[in-house]
Design a protein around this motif. Structure first.
Motif, PDB file in Angstrom:
ATOM      1  N   SER A  55     -11.449   7.952 -42.281  1.00  0.00           N
ATOM      2  CA  SER A  55     -12.123   7.198 -42.823  1.00  0.00           C
ATOM      3  C   SER A  55     -13.172   8.076 -43.069  1.00  0.00           C
ATOM      4  O   SER A  55     -14.006   9.049 -42.531  1.00  0.00           O
ATOM      5  CB  SER A  55     -12.240   5.922 -42.017  1.00  0.00           C
ATOM      6  OG  SER A  55     -12.733   6.076 -41.246  1.00  0.00           O
ATOM      7  N   LYS A 109     -10.790   6.749 -55.036  1.00  0.00           N
ATOM      8  CA  LYS A 109     -10.132   5.911 -55.879  1.00  0.00           C
ATOM      9  C   LYS A 109     -10.292   6.292 -57.757  1.00  0.00           C
ATOM     10  O   LYS A 109     -11.182   6.200 -57.840  1.00  0.00           O
ATOM     11  CB  LYS A 109     -10.216   3.825 -57.077  1.00  0.00           C
ATOM     12  CG  LYS A 109     -11.221   3.275 -55.607  1.00  0.00           C
ATOM     13  CD  LYS A 109     -10.480   1.770 -55.757  1.00  0.00           C
ATOM     14  CE  LYS A 109     -11.422   1.325 -54.698  1.00  0.00           C
ATOM     15  NZ  LYS A 109     -11.981  -0.678 -55.575  1.00  0.00           N
ATOM     16  N   ARG A 143      -5.555  10.150 -46.118  1.00  0.00           N
ATOM     17  CA  ARG A 143      -4.387  10.133 -46.341  1.00  0.00           C
ATOM     18  C   ARG A 143      -3.835   9.648 -45.068  1.00  0.00           C
ATOM     19  O   ARG A 143      -2.830   9.686 -44.894  1.00  0.00           O
ATOM     20  CB  ARG A 143      -3.600  10.640 -47.692  1.00  0.00           C
ATOM     21  CG  ARG A 143      -3.956  10.310 -48.852  1.00  0.00           C
ATOM     22  CD  ARG A 143      -3.381  10.726 -50.002  1.00  0.00           C
ATOM     23  NE  ARG A 143      -3.203  12.760 -50.044  1.00  0.00           N
ATOM     24  CZ  ARG A 143      -2.737  13.369 -50.804  1.00  0.00           C
ATOM     25  NH1 ARG A 143      -2.569  12.907 -51.494  1.00  0.00           N
ATOM     26  NH2 ARG A 143      -2.970  14.220 -50.539  1.00  0.00           N
ATOM     27  N   GLU A 144      -4.139  11.679 -44.263  1.00  0.00           N
ATOM     28  CA  GLU A 144      -4.209  11.464 -43.161  1.00  0.00           C
ATOM     29  C   GLU A 144      -4.575  10.221 -42.168  1.00  0.00           C
ATOM     30  O   GLU A 144      -5.585   9.194 -42.309  1.00  0.00           O
ATOM     31  CB  GLU A 144      -4.663  12.140 -41.960  1.00  0.00           C
ATOM     32  CG  GLU A 144      -4.345  13.745 -42.960  1.00  0.00           C
ATOM     33  CD  GLU A 144      -5.030  14.581 -42.180  1.00  0.00           C
ATOM     34  OE1 GLU A 144      -5.466  14.586 -41.512  1.00  0.00           O
ATOM     35  OE2 GLU A 144      -5.420  16.098 -43.063  1.00  0.00           O
ATOM     36  N   GLN A 145      -3.369  10.329 -40.605  1.00  0.00           N
ATOM     37  CA  GLN A 145      -3.571   9.119 -39.948  1.00  0.00           C
ATOM     38  C   GLN A 145      -5.067   9.201 -39.520  1.00  0.00           C
ATOM     39  O   GLN A 145      -5.441   9.814 -38.690  1.00  0.00           O
ATOM     40  CB  GLN A 145      -2.864   8.721 -39.348  1.00  0.00           C
ATOM     41  CG  GLN A 145      -2.706   7.359 -38.602  1.00  0.00           C
ATOM     42  CD  GLN A 145      -2.300   6.174 -38.759  1.00  0.00           C
ATOM     43  OE1 GLN A 145      -1.855   6.405 -40.586  1.00  0.00           O
ATOM     44  NE2 GLN A 145      -2.880   5.018 -38.351  1.00  0.00           N
ATOM     45  N   PHE A 186     -10.699  12.951 -50.127  1.00  0.00           N
ATOM     46  CA  PHE A 186      -8.918  12.153 -50.549  1.00  0.00           C
ATOM     47  C   PHE A 186      -8.523  12.464 -49.579  1.00  0.00           C
ATOM     48  O   PHE A 186      -7.232  11.556 -48.635  1.00  0.00           O
ATOM     49  CB  PHE A 186      -8.935  11.808 -52.085  1.00  0.00           C
ATOM     50  CG  PHE A 186      -7.887  11.242 -52.087  1.00  0.00           C
ATOM     51  CD1 PHE A 186      -7.541   9.806 -52.356  1.00  0.00           C
ATOM     52  CD2 PHE A 186      -6.660  11.762 -52.627  1.00  0.00           C
ATOM     53  CE1 PHE A 186      -6.189   8.791 -52.441  1.00  0.00           C
ATOM     54  CE2 PHE A 186      -4.973  10.763 -52.996  1.00  0.00           C
ATOM     55  CZ  PHE A 186      -5.689   9.481 -53.030  1.00  0.00           C
ATOM     56  N   SER A 187      -7.944  13.407 -49.746  1.00  0.00           N
ATOM     57  CA  SER A 187      -6.156  14.605 -49.231  1.00  0.00           C
ATOM     58  C   SER A 187      -6.617  13.654 -47.236  1.00  0.00           C
ATOM     59  O   SER A 187      -5.823  14.378 -46.557  1.00  0.00           O
ATOM     60  CB  SER A 187      -6.694  15.917 -48.688  1.00  0.00           C
ATOM     61  OG  SER A 187      -7.680  16.869 -48.825  1.00  0.00           O
TER      62      SER A 187
END
Length: 152
Positions: free
Chosen positions: A101, A51, A96-98, A92-93
């Motif tokens: 985690s 975050k 954002r991909e499907q 982080f990048s």
């Protein structure tokens, strides 16, 4: 300078494909460190999020220190992770991909510092889990047969 394992997240290897590992420090309070030294931690159901350019660990339970006073810590509080900026942007990048985690794999002491090993993970499907179980059982059967042949 050895490593002393505090706790492991075995379920992570069962539920995820771990593609990359990162070592992170944690911002802890004094009683949390004492509790960790006693081995009173639980990584089950914990996860990390990024975050506003910072990484945080959620649902990581460190039991309250038995000999602490009113300054004892909250067992389930959110803890900040200490990573390099390029590692945080990479995580982080990818998140954002499907399907990706950030999963904590293990907590250990490296020297006098508590470290967390994070894994960049992709979720396994049910058929992947069955395939892994079948491979493990086949390997066990082969090992048993080899052991029986050696004893003859």
């Amino acid at each position: 300078m050895g490593e002393k394992l505090i706790c492991n997240n075995k379920k992570a290897y069962h539920d995820y494909f771990i593609e990359e590992k990162f070592e992170a420090g944690m911002v802890l309070k004094g009683t949390e460190v004492k509790s960790l030294r006693m081995g009173r931690a639980n990584l089950n159901d914990s996860f990390a999020l990024v975050k506003s350019g910072e990484a945080f660990l959620h649902n990581f339970h460190i039991s309250p220190y038995d000999f602490g006073n009113r300054e004892n810590h909250d067992p389930d509080r959110m803890r900040k992770l200490l990573l390099h900026k390029q590692e945080i942007t990479k995580l982080f990048s990818k998140v954002r991909e499907q399907g990706y985690s950030i999963v904590p794999l293990r907590i250990y002491f490296k020297g006098r510092h508590a470290k967390l090993e994070l894994g960049l993970a992709r979720g396994k499907k049910l058929y992947d889990k069955r395939e892994d179980i079948a491979k493990r059982e086949a390997r066990r059967d082969i090992d048993r047969a080899m052991k029986a042949r050696r004893q003859e």
